[in-house]
Scaffold this motif. Structure first.
Motif: not given
Length: 95
Positions: A69-83
């Motif tokens: 899931s982390a690879e699919t979302l490709a979230l990296q430091p500095g990206d905006r995300a919602t919990a």
């Protein structure tokens, strides 16, 4: 618990109960607890990844999601995300 309006409480949520979405704009969802933030860190393990969001005001939130899931979302430091957290997964505690 003796709660009253304005009382200080802690909201405890197990990191594996946190659902992450990329960005701030989300479609219609039944989840009411939405916390927007910036990815502060991502630590990948063999199976899971830990994503830490900076919520502002010195507050952070950690989510444990599958590595896939982390690879699919490709979230990296500095990206905006919602919990996203279902109300039934929140434990209210007194200080």
């Amino acid at each position: 618990m003796g709660l009253s309006p304005g009382a200080e409480v802690f909201a405890l949520v197990k990191s594996s109960f946190v659902i992450l979405a990329r960005g701030d704009e989300l479609a219609q969802l039944s989840v009411r607890n939405r916390l927007g933030g910036t990815v502060a860190s991502r630590t990948d393990g063999q199976v899971n990844s830990e994503i830490v969001l900076d919520l502002g005001g010195g507050k952070t939130l950690a989510a444990t999601i599958t590595r896939e899931s982390a690879e699919t979302l490709a979230l990296q430091p500095g990206d905006r995300a919602t919990a996203l957290v279902k109300a039934s997964h929140v434990i209210v505690a007194l200080p």
